[in-house]
Design a protein around this motif. Structure first.
Motif, PDB file in Angstrom:
ATOM      1  N   PRO A 163      11.832 -23.727   4.797  1.00  8.03           N
ATOM      2  CA  PRO A 163      11.814 -25.111   4.309  1.00  8.03           C
ATOM      3  C   PRO A 163      13.197 -25.666   3.982  1.00  8.03           C
ATOM      4  O   PRO A 163      13.295 -26.782   3.460  1.00  8.03           O
ATOM      5  N   LEU A 164      14.264 -24.939   4.286  1.00  2.68           N
ATOM      6  CA  LEU A 164      15.607 -25.425   3.974  1.00  2.68           C
ATOM      7  C   LEU A 164      15.897 -26.722   4.725  1.00  2.68           C
ATOM      8  O   LEU A 164      15.491 -26.893   5.881  1.00  2.68           O
ATOM      9  N   ASP A 165      16.630 -27.628   4.086  1.00  2.00           N
ATOM     10  CA  ASP A 165      16.920 -28.927   4.724  1.00  2.00           C
ATOM     11  C   ASP A 165      18.314 -29.453   4.438  1.00  2.00           C
ATOM     12  O   ASP A 165      18.600 -30.620   4.681  1.00  2.00           O
ATOM     13  N   GLN A 166      19.209 -28.582   3.928  1.00  2.78           N
ATOM     14  CA  GLN A 166      20.590 -29.037   3.731  1.00  2.78           C
ATOM     15  C   GLN A 166      21.227 -29.402   5.065  1.00  2.78           C
ATOM     16  O   GLN A 166      21.974 -30.372   5.184  1.00  2.78           O
ATOM     17  N   ILE A 167      20.925 -28.613   6.105  1.00  3.93           N
ATOM     18  CA  ILE A 167      21.361 -28.933   7.468  1.00  3.93           C
ATOM     19  C   ILE A 167      20.270 -29.777   8.106  1.00  3.93           C
ATOM     20  O   ILE A 167      19.108 -29.376   8.154  1.00  3.93           O
ATOM     21  N   ASN A 168      20.651 -30.963   8.584  1.00  2.00           N
ATOM     22  CA  ASN A 168      19.655 -31.888   9.116  1.00  2.00           C
ATOM     23  C   ASN A 168      20.234 -32.651  10.302  1.00  2.00           C
ATOM     24  O   ASN A 168      21.342 -32.366  10.767  1.00  2.00           O
ATOM     25  N   ALA A 169      19.478 -33.644  10.783  1.00  7.27           N
ATOM     26  CA  ALA A 169      19.892 -34.389  11.977  1.00  7.27           C
ATOM     27  C   ALA A 169      21.206 -35.123  11.766  1.00  7.27           C
ATOM     28  O   ALA A 169      22.002 -35.268  12.703  1.00  7.27           O
ATOM     29  N   GLU A 170      21.441 -35.592  10.555  1.00  8.11           N
ATOM     30  CA  GLU A 170      22.641 -36.388  10.288  1.00  8.11           C
ATOM     31  C   GLU A 170      23.912 -35.549  10.289  1.00  8.11           C
ATOM     32  O   GLU A 170      24.993 -36.052  10.595  1.00  8.11           O
ATOM     33  N   ASN A 171      23.821 -34.258   9.941  1.00  7.63           N
ATOM     34  CA  ASN A 171      25.051 -33.476   9.792  1.00  7.63           C
ATOM     35  C   ASN A 171      25.124 -32.252  10.697  1.00  7.63           C
ATOM     36  O   ASN A 171      26.091 -31.486  10.624  1.00  7.63           O
ATOM     37  N   PHE A 172      24.124 -32.028  11.570  1.00  7.90           N
ATOM     38  CA  PHE A 172      24.113 -30.814  12.380  1.00  7.90           C
ATOM     39  C   PHE A 172      25.389 -30.674  13.204  1.00  7.90           C
ATOM     40  O   PHE A 172      25.948 -29.577  13.324  1.00  7.90           O
TER      41      PHE A 172
ATOM     42  N   GLU B 162      28.025 -10.509  19.421  1.00 14.00           N
ATOM     43  CA  GLU B 162      28.619 -11.058  18.204  1.00 14.00           C
ATOM     44  C   GLU B 162      27.554 -11.844  17.441  1.00 14.00           C
ATOM     45  O   GLU B 162      26.771 -12.594  18.026  1.00 14.00           O
ATOM     46  N   TYR B 163      27.528 -11.648  16.121  1.00 11.47           N
ATOM     47  CA  TYR B 163      26.741 -12.498  15.233  1.00 11.47           C
ATOM     48  C   TYR B 163      27.659 -13.602  14.701  1.00 11.47           C
ATOM     49  O   TYR B 163      28.751 -13.321  14.199  1.00 11.47           O
ATOM     50  N   ILE B 164      27.213 -14.854  14.822  1.00 11.59           N
ATOM     51  CA  ILE B 164      28.004 -15.980  14.346  1.00 11.59           C
ATOM     52  C   ILE B 164      27.175 -16.751  13.329  1.00 11.59           C
ATOM     53  O   ILE B 164      26.020 -17.115  13.597  1.00 11.59           O
ATOM     54  N   ALA B 165      27.764 -16.998  12.169  1.00 11.85           N
ATOM     55  CA  ALA B 165      27.111 -17.764  11.113  1.00 11.85           C
ATOM     56  C   ALA B 165      27.767 -19.134  11.004  1.00 11.85           C
ATOM     57  O   ALA B 165      29.000 -19.237  10.959  1.00 11.85           O
ATOM     58  N   PHE B 166      26.943 -20.177  10.971  1.00  8.21           N
ATOM     59  CA  PHE B 166      27.420 -21.555  10.859  1.00  8.21           C
ATOM     60  C   PHE B 166      26.996 -22.140   9.516  1.00  8.21           C
ATOM     61  O   PHE B 166      25.930 -21.811   8.984  1.00  8.21           O
ATOM     62  N   ALA B 167      27.842 -23.027   8.993  1.00 12.21           N
ATOM     63  CA  ALA B 167      27.525 -23.749   7.759  1.00 12.21           C
ATOM     64  C   ALA B 167      28.270 -25.072   7.776  1.00 12.21           C
ATOM     65  O   ALA B 167      29.197 -25.280   8.581  1.00 12.21           O
ATOM     66  N   LEU B 168      27.893 -25.974   6.894  1.00 11.40           N
ATOM     67  CA  LEU B 168      28.578 -27.251   6.790  1.00 11.40           C
ATOM     68  C   LEU B 168      29.923 -27.086   6.106  1.00 11.40           C
ATOM     69  O   LEU B 168      30.102 -26.175   5.286  1.00 11.40           O
ATOM     70  N   PRO B 169      30.897 -27.945   6.412  1.00 11.89           N
ATOM     71  CA  PRO B 169      32.182 -27.879   5.720  1.00 11.89           C
ATOM     72  C   PRO B 169      32.004 -28.065   4.217  1.00 11.89           C
ATOM     73  O   PRO B 169      31.014 -28.659   3.757  1.00 11.89           O
TER      74      PRO B 169
END
Length: 730
Positions: A76-85, A720-727
């Motif tokens: 249910p996480l939603d910090q990453i969404n359409a506006e900031n993906f 390789e495992y790559i982890a993505f996050a918002l700035p």
């Protein structure tokens, strides 16, 4: 790589060089990072009424391979969404090259995240690593040295993951080695739990038989596993896998099975025989006592569990062999069946066989989706089964009754000597098929009239027809094979599908262009006791070992066969020179797929209605299409890409990566991780990957930040495992 990581990996390499077994290297920061204060700060889990930890995607964790035991792949996480993906950045990355004697080029893992720690399998020795979830820093690594046992293993990749268990006090990591041994590790240190089995090990080959009950050889016996155990309460559920079944040496192979073990002691609790023995339900579907001379029928993909109901859902594969069943007349339960068994006893509750007498390799390849739905005002506890067929079968998961009718329809009968054919096969009334199911003239490419004419000419070399058209004995004058699609690698394969419990929607990736010629030939003298194996008349015989075979760390390998790890990414392939005309028996025309786009799709099916909500092409148009000389100047819609990829579902998005690399005006050679709006299928974001997605993605949250992690590999790019996050500014 950080200095601390370098120290840990250097220690690992030193132990490997000394030839010790097993190994477990603990990073210097491990004790500090696992203090109660650090756990409290990083924890996503909540405490239950009795004070134990309750790991859950609801709390930002990812404690099971599919997120939870229902197979949903939902968070249910939603910090990453359409506006900031599109703003996502690489948060950390973990290269797996040092975890074995050679790099791995097919990393299929999906990590877990619990209490701020990432756990994953990686490398050609199938090592287990623990990483800090916010930085990717290596905390510990464990590996087993299995020698010839691993060299002979049928499933030699690093595996698709592992499992986590806790009673609120103790934490364990459970995984299956390349050599088919069940290992229990201390989640804090990576050391084996001595009280589990024998010094932390349960030998899973013990109790596996062939024939009427002969124990297989513990070193060379053909059985293994690359999927993850399922852990519910204090029970570990383990399936089984074999070599590819197209050109096996004997129909009397090791018999598949599913078993349950005590998570604390490793004690065997029960065994479910997927080839029923005399006196067991289904034994009479193996005519002429053929149960005693056949094998396989494993449970090689993920097992789903309804903890509340105490029911386990086993997706079962084909018997020996994939394309010829003359040595096993009858419907052959529980081949290609969904079987529901009791969690406590392993006793069958119900089953449904999706293919009677399997001879097409329609293995049940995906985790069943447990879904609480509402159909015509009636609440139903359902189980939905994605398939390579492109059908989504939906049952009441308590009774096994189909939610919508499934009709037995007549299917074509073949003429292969000695074969036994089922006169009917099951066809669901709803939902509609979501992927291509047959190669017919209507499905052929139609970019230009000339290309279509060549495709039709190519088709003349094959036997064609509707779904379930049977294999043929290959003849030089034709037919060279039966032309099928979605049998070997099509539809929804091992990465599986996903389910949104809030909207009652299943999301199904599908490879829509996996055309597979199925021809049968007599095997070379001395190779096999099977009357017919896969092959083509007039061509050299080739043994199908399966992907990843020969990749084990200790497997003998000539230098020329080893991929160049440091090699630059390959250049975009040149457009093939157009041949003089159609090639008899080819599934390509002028280098182009014989079937029309889309080549890969993502579909959404509403399970309350049994209706297809939307379907979109997934993946960039391949370079061979985009740059083809005969298609120059044409406006070709996005075709999508063939290949098996998995997904993760969040509050608003469906996220999955490309299965192939391309070079486009928008990005350098590589692949993309894409985000789709769950309601419409519209692509709302895409970020660059240096290689194709090769393991299913997952998402988690730690210290208030959401991450998406995905395994990439392929071609000259090692795992390789790559982890993505918002700035940080977002």
């Amino acid at each position: 790589m950080s200095r601390r990581q370098s120290r840990s990996v250097s220690a690992l390499l030193l132990v490997i060089a000394l030839g010790c077994a097993p190994i477990s290297v603990l990073g210097q920061s491990a004790a500090k990072s696992r203090t109660p204060r650090a756990i409290k700060k990083n924890a996503g889990a909540s405490r239950t009424a009795n004070g134990t930890w309750s790991a859950s995607t609801k709390n930002g964790e990812w404690p099971h391979y599919t997120g939870d035991l229902t197979g949903a792949r939902y968070s249910p996480l939603d910090q990453i969404n359409a506006e900031n993906f599109n703003k996502l950045e690489v948060a950390w990355r973990f290269k797996t090259d040092s975890l074995g004697t050679r790099p791995e080029y097919k990393l299929e893992g999906t990590p877990l995240m619990v209490k701020g720690m990432i756990y994953a399998t990686a490398g050609t020795r199938r090592s287990v690593v623990a990483l800090k979830a916010d930085t990717g820093e290596l905390v510990w690594v464990h590996a087993e040295f299995e020698g010839k046992r691993a060299i002979n293993a049928p499933r030699q990749l690093s595996g698709r993951g592992l499992s986590y268990w806790t009673d609120g006090k103790e934490e364990r990591i459970i995984y299956v080695t390349t050599g088919y041994r069940l290992i229990a590790l201390d989640a804090k240190t990576g050391t084996r739990i001595a009280s589990f089995g024998k010094d932390g090990i349960v030998d899973l080959k013990v109790g596996v038989v062939h024939g009427a009950g002969q124990q297989i050889d513990l070193e060379t016996g053909d059985i293994g596993l690359h999927s993850t155990p399922a852990i519910v309460k204090d029970v570990v559920l383990v399936g089984s896998a074999h070599k590819e079944g197209m050109t096996v040496a004997t129909h009397d192979n090791a018999k598949g099975l599913a078993r349950a073990f005590d998570v604390r002691t490793g004690k065997l609790l029960w065994t479910f025989n997927t080839i029923p023995r005399p006196g067991e339900f289904g034994n009479d579907t193996w005519l002429n006592n053929s149960w005693a001379i056949n094998g396989n029928t494993g449970v090689w993909t993920q097992i789903s569990v309804d903890e509340e109901l105490g029911l386990v859902y086993l997706p079962v594969e084909s018997p020996t062999s994939d394309f010829y069943g003359g040595h096993r007349p009858g419907n052959n339960l529980f081949g290609e069946s969904l079987v529901c068994v009791d969690l406590k006893t392993g006793q069958r509750k119900w089953h449904f066989q999706i293919v009677h007498h399997p001879i097409w390799d329609y293995d049940l390849s995906s985790a069943p989706l447990l879904a609480d739905i509402n159909v015509d005002g009636k609440a139903i506890k359902a189980v939905a089964l994605p398939t390579k067929e492109g059908f989504l079968y939906v049952f009441d998961r308590v009774t096994g009754k189909p939610v919508w009718p499934i009709e037995e329809r007549p299917v074509p009968k073949g003429d292969v000597p000695g074969e036994w054919y089922s006169p009917t096969q099951p066809f669901p009334a709803k939902p509609p098929a979501y992927a291509r199911q047959a190669v017919t003239p209507d499905e052929l490419m139609d970019f230009t009239p000339e290309l279509r004419a060549q495709a039709l000419k190519n088709l003349e070399a094959f036997k064609t027809g509707p779904m379930f058209v049977p294999p043929v004995v290959s003849k030089i004058g034709g037919p060279v094979a039966t032309l099928t699609v979605a049998t070997l690698n099509g539809g929804t394969n091992w990465p599986g599908a996903g389910y949104d419990p809030e909207t009652h929607t299943a999301y199904l990736p599908a490879s829509n262009s996996a055309v597979a010629p199925i021809g049968l030939i007599e095997p070379p003298e001395g190779f096999s006791d099977i009357k017919y194996v896969s092959g083509r008349a007039g061509q050299p015989f080739r043994v199908s070992e399966g992907p990843g075979y020969g990749s084990a760390a200790d497997y003998p390998q000539e230098p020329r066969r080893r991929p160049a790890a440091a090699a630059p990414p390959p250049a975009a392939p040149a457009t093939p020179a157009p041949p003089a005309g159609a090639v008899a028996g080819s599934t390509f025309v002028q280098g182009l797929p014989i079937v029309k786009p889309p080549y890969g799709t993502l579909s959404a099916i509403n399970l309350d209605k049994g209706e297809l909500m939307w379907q979109v092409a997934h993946g960039d148009t391949p370079d061979v299409i985009r740059n083809h000389a005969l298609l120059k100047g044409m406006n070709i819609p996005k075709t999508g890409q063939g290949g098996a990829v998995g997904l993760v579902i969040t509050k608003t998005l469906v996220i999955m990566g490309d299965p192939q690399v391309t070079t486009t005006p928008d990005h350098p050679r590589g692949a993309m991780l894409r985000a789709y709006d769950k309601a419409t299928g519209k692509q709302v974001g895409a970020i660059y990957l240096p290689a194709p997605q090769s393991g299913s993605p997952m998402t988690y949250s730690v210290n208030g930040k959401q991450y998406i992690i995905v395994a990439v590999s392929g071609g000259a790019y090692s795992g390789e495992y790559i982890a993505f996050a918002l700035p940080a500014t977002e």
